[in-house]
Write an enzyme that holds these catalytic residues in place. Structure first.
Site, short mmCIF file in Angstrom:
data_model
loop_
_atom_site.label_atom_id
_atom_site.label_comp_id
_atom_site.label_asym_id
_atom_site.label_seq_id
_atom_site.Cartn_x
_atom_site.Cartn_y
_atom_site.Cartn_z
N GLU A 73 -0.92 -1.52 -9.49
CA GLU A 73 -1.01 -2.59 -8.49
C GLU A 73 0.18 -3.55 -8.59
O GLU A 73 0.75 -3.96 -7.58
CB GLU A 73 -2.32 -3.36 -8.66
N GLU A 92 0.84 -1.21 0.00
CA GLU A 92 0.00 0.00 0.00
C GLU A 92 0.87 1.25 0.00
O GLU A 92 0.58 2.23 -0.70
CB GLU A 92 -0.92 -0.01 1.23
#
Length: 443
Positions: free
Chosen positions: A379, A300
């Site tokens: 991602e 993250e």
């Protein structure tokens, strides 16, 4: 030959609906026909979990198909029956009864009517999804009273934010003159940025409780991770998401030099959750261990390291600037407004709704596909960042747990996932992490 903008828009909405339905049916076929877990899937979950994930996915997909059909039917009804024009006249009559005749006031009354109507139409679908589908599969944690309390608060916040934004937007459009689109873009960017920074501090606490994480091994591990990459962590919270749903989440927010991390309590298993007592320790079976939570945060924070949020925001601002420029060319098109039922009036808000919802629909479809592609690339990049920090193995473990805990169906149709999955399918993602770990070993 003169184009009727309304009919042209409905043709595209129909084509968009058919394309989306085609993609969903492709995915539905994969879920329906793959009754037994494949050899790769068996490495992720046992057969019992796979069966539950398959049934959950099928039920959500079938529900989504009915909801999509209702939505397209609603759009056709609203458009063909000139419902927007009718609501605008009702708003005008309402303020006239109180002795007012002002477009800004009428705009806000119209907006309140529209928002209430939209939320009312969504309510039955939301109730069924929450108290039937989510309840049946063990995710819903809300009572009916809690749900409606949430719903009323959401309605009030939506009305306040939307009315504030639209009032400012209409004012700037009418004030800005020939080059108003520049000022409108600046106002929209500033408002979006303000909401982005105040949401978690002032709006989100109206719905959830943000609890500072006390001194604990988990807090120490997260602070050490932040220090190792110079992430300016100032606050660490756990939010009581479990009172609403069993699904998991984690995110960060804040200004450049003052970042906060928020963990949903559903992400933490009993071994690392500082709020779990000995009495309920054995009851907690889901969630990630401390090392797995750190691995999730590492990827993250990879998004922060590579400035994914800002890159997306900048790209969106270019798109919005282009849209407002085109809006400036179309806003005075009398034929466009007449085709949507506004023969004598051209209210600024209605022009915004018509042009942004109907006219820009083809453009939005292209941008949506582009956004999915870019987000998936981001991602993969964030996963590689976590691997680079030495969290590859634990990241794999955490992703597997998140898939099983959330009953995410592990298989996806290639075309469907290409156009709709902002996150890569789990098998593809795990393979990429393993490949990156191998590369790291070779160095």
């Amino acid at each position: 030959m003169e184009i009727n903008y309304m009919y042209a828009s409905l043709v595209f909405l129909s084509l968009e609906f058919l394309w989306d339905t085609y993609l969903i049916l492709r995915q539905r076929r994969v879920v329906k026909e793959t009754r037994e877990p494949t050899s790769d899937v068996k490495k992720l979950m046992n057969k019992d979990t796979y069966v539950k994930a398959r049934l959950y996915s099928l039920e959500k997909t079938n529900f989504g198909l009915y909801q999509d059909f209702f939505n397209i039917s609603k759009s056709f009804f609203v458009t063909i029956c000139f419902v927007l024009a009718w609501l605008w006249r009702v708003a005008g009559t309402t303020i006239n009864n109180f002795g007012y005749e002002d477009e800004m006031i009428q705009t806000n009354v119209f907006l309140i009517q529209l928002n209430i109507s939209i939320l009312a139409l969504r309510l039955p679908w939301s109730l069924y999804q929450t108290f039937v589908i989510e309840e049946r599969h063990g995710f819903n944690k809300m009572t009916l009273a809690f749900y409606f309390k949430d719903y009323v608060k959401k309605l009030l916040v939506t009305l306040i934010v939307n009315c504030t934004f639209v009032t400012g937007l209409v004012y700037v459009i009418e004030w800005g003159g020939e080059h108003f689109f520049i000022y409108v873009w600046g106002f929209t960017f500033s408002f979006t940025l303000a909401i982005f920074f105040i949401y978690t501090d002032f709006i989100a606490p109206l719905f959830d409780k943000y609890i500072p994480v006390p001194e604990s091994p988990l807090r120490t591990a997260i602070e050490n991770l932040a220090k190792s990459i110079n992430f300016p962590l100032t606050k660490l919270y756990v939010v009581d998401g479990s009172k609403r749903s069993a699904h998991t989440n984690v995110f960060y927010y804040g200004l450049n030099k003052s970042k906060k991390i928020v963990l949903h309590d559903t992400l933490l298993d009993a071994s690392c959750n500082p709020f779990v007592t000995e009495n309920n320790f054995k009851k907690e079976q889901k969630g990630c261990t401390q090392d797995e939570v750190v691995a999730v945060l590492a990827r993250e924070l990879g998004r922060w390291h590579y400035k994914h949020v800002w890159k997306n925001m900048i790209l969106n601002q270019f798109i919005f600037f282009g849209k407002f420029y085109i809006f400036g060319m179309l806003v005075k098109n009398k034929q466009l407004m007449a085709d949507f039922g506004f023969l004598d009036e051209q209210p600024t808000l209605i022009a915004l709704l018509v042009i942004f919802y109907y006219i820009f629909s083809p453009m939005d479809k292209v941008f949506s596909a582009l956004s999915v592609f870019i987000t998936r690339c981001f991602e993969f990049q964030a996963d590689r960042f976590a691997v680079g920090l030495g969290h590859g193995a634990k990241l794999q473990d955490s992703l597997v747990k998140l898939v099983t805990d959330n009953l995410s169906f592990p298989l996806a149709d290639k075309l469907y996932s290409t156009f709709t999955f902002s996150h890569p399918p789990i098998l593809e993602r795990l393979a990429a992490i393993r490949e990156e770990m191998e590369k790291k070993k070779e160095k």
